[in-house]
Write a protein that holds these residues in place. Structure first.
Motif, PDB file in Angstrom:
ATOM      1  N   THR A   1      59.233  44.894 111.274  1.00 28.95           N
ATOM      2  CA  THR A   1      60.270  44.112 110.455  1.00 28.95           C
ATOM      3  C   THR A   1      59.504  43.370 109.598  1.00 28.95           C
ATOM      4  N   ILE A   2      58.623  42.719 109.591  1.00 35.80           N
ATOM      5  CA  ILE A   2      57.773  41.963 108.570  1.00 35.80           C
ATOM      6  C   ILE A   2      57.475  42.632 107.513  1.00 35.80           C
ATOM      7  N   ALA A   3      56.856  43.903 107.794  1.00 35.65           N
ATOM      8  CA  ALA A   3      56.546  44.714 106.714  1.00 35.65           C
ATOM      9  C   ALA A   3      57.446  45.290 106.019  1.00 35.65           C
TER      10      ALA A   3
ATOM     11  N   PHE B   1      66.582  44.066 113.817  1.00 33.01           N
ATOM     12  CA  PHE B   1      67.032  42.482 114.201  1.00 33.01           C
ATOM     13  C   PHE B   1      68.183  42.822 115.496  1.00 33.01           C
ATOM     14  N   SER B   2      69.079  43.716 115.276  1.00 34.02           N
ATOM     15  CA  SER B   2      69.896  44.108 116.370  1.00 34.02           C
ATOM     16  C   SER B   2      69.132  44.429 117.766  1.00 34.02           C
TER      17      SER B   2
ATOM     18  N   THR C   1      77.973  40.842 117.441  1.00 34.14           N
ATOM     19  CA  THR C   1      79.069  40.611 116.623  1.00 34.14           C
ATOM     20  C   THR C   1      78.705  39.180 115.487  1.00 34.14           C
ATOM     21  N   VAL C   2      78.107  38.313 115.906  1.00 35.96           N
ATOM     22  CA  VAL C   2      77.843  37.213 115.004  1.00 35.96           C
ATOM     23  C   VAL C   2      77.042  37.662 114.043  1.00 35.96           C
ATOM     24  N   GLN C   3      76.000  38.488 114.452  1.00 38.93           N
ATOM     25  CA  GLN C   3      74.647  38.938 113.590  1.00 38.93           C
ATOM     26  C   GLN C   3      75.437  39.804 112.364  1.00 38.93           C
ATOM     27  N   THR C   4      76.387  40.656 112.733  1.00 40.85           N
ATOM     28  CA  THR C   4      76.988  41.583 111.846  1.00 40.85           C
ATOM     29  C   THR C   4      77.964  40.998 110.876  1.00 40.85           C
TER      30      THR C   4
END
Length: 179
Positions: free
Chosen positions: A57-59, A100-101, A118-121
């Protein structure tokens, strides 16, 4: 990026090609850029399971943010160089989303996983809506050369968040112990 890449490519190509050729090339390049996101999602998932979720994810966000900062400087220049950066951006811009999910699914309290996803989306779609609507005023104010630069803020914050997550003791629960 997805909402404006075709317009950006068409405007850039129009600087260096005949109008009909520029429009056709922009449509093909935009399609390839958007389609390359599928490659990025699959590759990031496979690599995250092997190398670690925060690492990939960082890359991906580092490369995506760099593309956001750099792509404008190719405006009106070499179409081949512009398409190359657009394709790299297309691959990396979505590579972090599933990570992230997955991180939420792996780390959240089981009774709240659905709510957290749901909050993330919802936050992701809200941020997307805002940036889509801000692009025309940005282009009017600073031109295409600099308009995508603010999109690097998200990846920069994401890199910071993933680095913090990586340092957290619970991160060993990610991807079978591969942070």
């Amino acid at each position: 990026m997805w909402a404006w890449i075709a317009v950006f490519l068409a405007a850039s190509f129009a600087q260096v090609m005949p109008a009909d050729e520029a429009a056709r090339a922009a449509r093909l390049a935009a399609f390839a850029t958007i389609a390359s996101g599928g490659v990025g999602s699959i590759a990031a998932g496979l690599l995250a399971d092997r190398l670690g979720r925060t690492t990939i994810t960082i890359a991906a966000m580092s490369v995506s943010g760099t593309c956001a900062l750099a792509i404008g400087f190719l405006f009106g220049g070499s179409p081949a160089a512009l398409v190359a950066v657009a394709l790299v951006w297309g691959i990396t811009i979505v590579a972090d989303s599933a990570q992230f999910s997955a991180s939420i699914a792996e780390l959240a309290d089981r009774s709240r996983v659905g709510t957290m996803l749901t909050v993330q989306t919802a936050l992701g779609f809200t941020l997307t809506l805002v940036t889509i609507h801000l692009m025309p005023p940005l282009v009017a104010a600073v031109g295409w050369r600099y308009a995508f630069m603010p999109l690097a803020i998200g990846p920069a914050l994401g890199v910071w968040a993933m680095a913090r997550l990586r340092a957290h003791p619970r991160s060993v629960a990610l991807a079978g112990g591969r942070r």
